[in-house]
Design an enzyme around this catalytic site. Structure first.
Site, PDB file in Angstrom:
ATOM      1  N   ARG A   1       0.997  -1.206  -0.324  1.00 10.93           N
ATOM      2  CA  ARG A   1      -0.316  -0.229   0.309  1.00 10.93           C
ATOM      3  C   ARG A   1       0.940   1.002   0.024  1.00 10.93           C
ATOM      4  O   ARG A   1       0.113   2.131  -0.493  1.00 10.93           O
ATOM      5  CB  ARG A   1      -0.946  -0.286   0.909  1.00 10.93           C
ATOM      6  CG  ARG A   1      -1.474   1.178   1.297  1.00 10.93           C
ATOM      7  CD  ARG A   1      -3.770   0.766   2.132  1.00 10.93           C
ATOM      8  NE  ARG A   1      -2.625   0.298   2.949  1.00 10.93           N
ATOM      9  CZ  ARG A   1      -2.523  -0.007   4.515  1.00 10.93           C
ATOM     10  NH1 ARG A   1      -2.086   1.274   4.806  1.00 10.93           N
ATOM     11  NH2 ARG A   1      -2.701  -0.755   5.073  1.00 10.93           N
TER      12      ARG A   1
ATOM     13  N   ASP B   1      -4.779  23.012  -9.130  1.00  9.29           N
ATOM     14  CA  ASP B   1      -5.658  21.407 -10.458  1.00  9.29           C
ATOM     15  C   ASP B   1      -4.863  21.365 -11.475  1.00  9.29           C
ATOM     16  O   ASP B   1      -5.910  23.011 -12.105  1.00  9.29           O
ATOM     17  CB  ASP B   1      -7.307  21.628  -9.357  1.00  9.29           C
ATOM     18  CG  ASP B   1      -7.379  20.262 -10.750  1.00  9.29           C
ATOM     19  OD1 ASP B   1      -6.602  19.798 -11.969  1.00  9.29           O
ATOM     20  OD2 ASP B   1      -8.187  19.303 -10.158  1.00  9.29           O
TER      21      ASP B   1
ATOM     22  N   LYS C   1      -6.112  11.827 -17.178  1.00 13.87           N
ATOM     23  CA  LYS C   1      -5.838  12.782 -18.275  1.00 13.87           C
ATOM     24  C   LYS C   1      -4.408  12.459 -19.598  1.00 13.87           C
ATOM     25  O   LYS C   1      -4.063  11.460 -20.041  1.00 13.87           O
ATOM     26  CB  LYS C   1      -6.133  13.867 -17.944  1.00 13.87           C
ATOM     27  CG  LYS C   1      -7.291  13.883 -17.060  1.00 13.87           C
ATOM     28  CD  LYS C   1      -8.878  13.963 -17.167  1.00 13.87           C
ATOM     29  CE  LYS C   1      -9.573  13.234 -16.439  1.00 13.87           C
ATOM     30  NZ  LYS C   1     -10.262  13.922 -15.712  1.00 13.87           N
TER      31      LYS C   1
END
Ligand SMILES: *Cc1c(COP(=O)(O)O)cnc(C)c1O
Length: 393
Positions: free
Chosen positions: A60, A185, A210
């Site tokens: 993790r 962002d 993206k």
């Protein structure tokens, strides 16, 4: 490893590589794993203490490919460090929860991505954190919105759906004066076309889903931070259990290597499509800060090194049903969420329903287009055929 005098594209290729490659494949392998084995108890105890420092400890907390991806993004972003998350959304949540607590107030651009807006009305509100949205072009007037409780400014430029630019250097300067944290962002521009760290932003998030992944085949996010917030951001992402899968990390690493050439082509195709669109009588306006007529052009030109392939189009005097028919007829532009992949996409969007600090007057007529990597002549031919349908309806 990365010498300062290399040109940009060379630096991007070298980013994240800490060692010279010899007797091995060029690319990192895909590491599948949860349990990491230790030689003895003492080693295990040392590793527990180092778990939030890119140490191989437990699946993790990342694997060598995760650490290479993070180092590559930190290199390109010119940031102190980066942490990979399971999506862009996870990156937004981890950043906000790393620095906010009950009673805090935040300022968020009214043009922020839907997830960011919704967080302020759900999770953050439930935690007793309040939000004031600000107009993207607010400039120095943002000072009037700062209260004793204000903790941070959350920016996004150009904004989602409406593509307004913000004066990021100015907002950061004001934030610093008032000791506020800044988060941006930066998904639209990516670290190649805008480097917020150079302007002193504290935390920068990207949806790597993206352009970084670039092939619509993985979900991935990444947060870069300066030294001050580096540890808290990493801990927050780990505490939330936000760990990207091994294949997705691999695809992120691979995508990064061709990001520069892909972005150039997305930009070129966007310009060609826009040039054609602007000649059509049905087109009222194109929302793209790289256009000289765009209100954000001066800011874009000053701060950005390029434009990506996502833009808005406002059509005039046309019924919603007719536009839907036109969209349904397109052969190369597909209808679907996300963007940044090799394929062209189109969506009708409704920014008028979510803007709170100003009126978005163009009801139901805004389209969001992503220019993919197809030949622009074919894309324009596709649009031409569908515009003919619009004309006839
Ligand atoms: C898509 C997107 C996100 C969210 O990213 P996911 O990887 O889909 O969770 C965040 N910000 C912006 C600007 C986006 O376009």
């Amino acid at each position: 490893m990365v010498k300062n005098n290399y040109k940009k594209d060379t630096k991007n290729i070298l980013a994240g590589k800490r060692k010279k490659i010899s007797n091995s494949f060029v690319n990192s392998p895909i590491y599948r794993g949860s349990t990491v084995l230790f030689d003895n108890v003492e080693e295990m105890q040392t590793k527990i203490k180092k778990k939030n420092t890119q140490t191989l400890f437990y699946g993790r907390f990342g694997n060598p490919a995760t650490f290479e991806f993070e180092a590559a993004i930190a290199d390109i972003d010119e940031a102190y460090s980066a942490v990979a998350t399971s999506s862009g959304t996870a990156a937004i949540v981890a950043s906000l929860l790393a620095v906010l607590k009950t009673g805090d107030h935040i300022l968020m651009t009214d043009s922020a991505y839907g997830v960011s807006r919704n967080l302020t009305k759900g999770l953050l509100k439930n935690m007793g954190i309040t939000t004031t949205f600000y107009q993207p072009n607010i400039g120095s007037n943002i000072q009037d919105l700062i209260t004793t409780k204000t903790k941070l400014i959350f920016m996004e430029s150009p904004g989602s759906l409406t593509f307004e630019m913000q004066n990021i250097p100015q907002l950061i300067e004001i934030a610093k004066k008032h000791k506020l944290i800044t988060i941006i962002d930066n998904t639209w521009a990516t670290s190649l076309y805008f480097k917020p760290m150079q302007y002193g932003v504290d935390i920068c998030i990207q949806s790597a889903t993206k352009y970084i992944v670039g092939h619509s085949d993985a979900m991935l996010g990444v947060i870069t931070a300066n030294k001050k917030y580096s540890q808290s951001i990493r801990k927050s992402a780990h505490n939330l259990g936000s760990c990207p899968g091994p294949d997705d990390i691999y695809l992120g690493l691979r995508g990064l290597k061709s990001l520069s050439i892909r972005l150039k082509k997305h930009e070129e195709n966007a310009f060609k499509i826009i040039e054609w669109l602007l000649k059509q009588k049905e087109v009222f306006k194109v929302l793209y800060p790289a256009l000289e007529k765009d209100p954000g052009y001066t800011t874009w030109k000053k701060d950005f090194e390029g434009a990506s392939g996502l833009f808005g189009v406002i059509l005039k005097n046309t019924h919603k049903e007719h536009i839907y028919k036109m969209i349904n007829n397109l052969k190369l532009f597909n209808i679907g969420f996300s963007w940044g992949g090799y394929e062209s996409l189109i969506l009708p969007v409704n920014p008028e329903k979510i803007r709170e600090t100003y009126q978005w007057n163009y009801k139901d007529l805004t389209l969001r287009i992503h220019a993919g990597l197809e030949d622009p002549e074919d894309l324009i031919y596709d649009l031409k055929n569908s515009f003919n349908i619009l004309r006839k309806s």
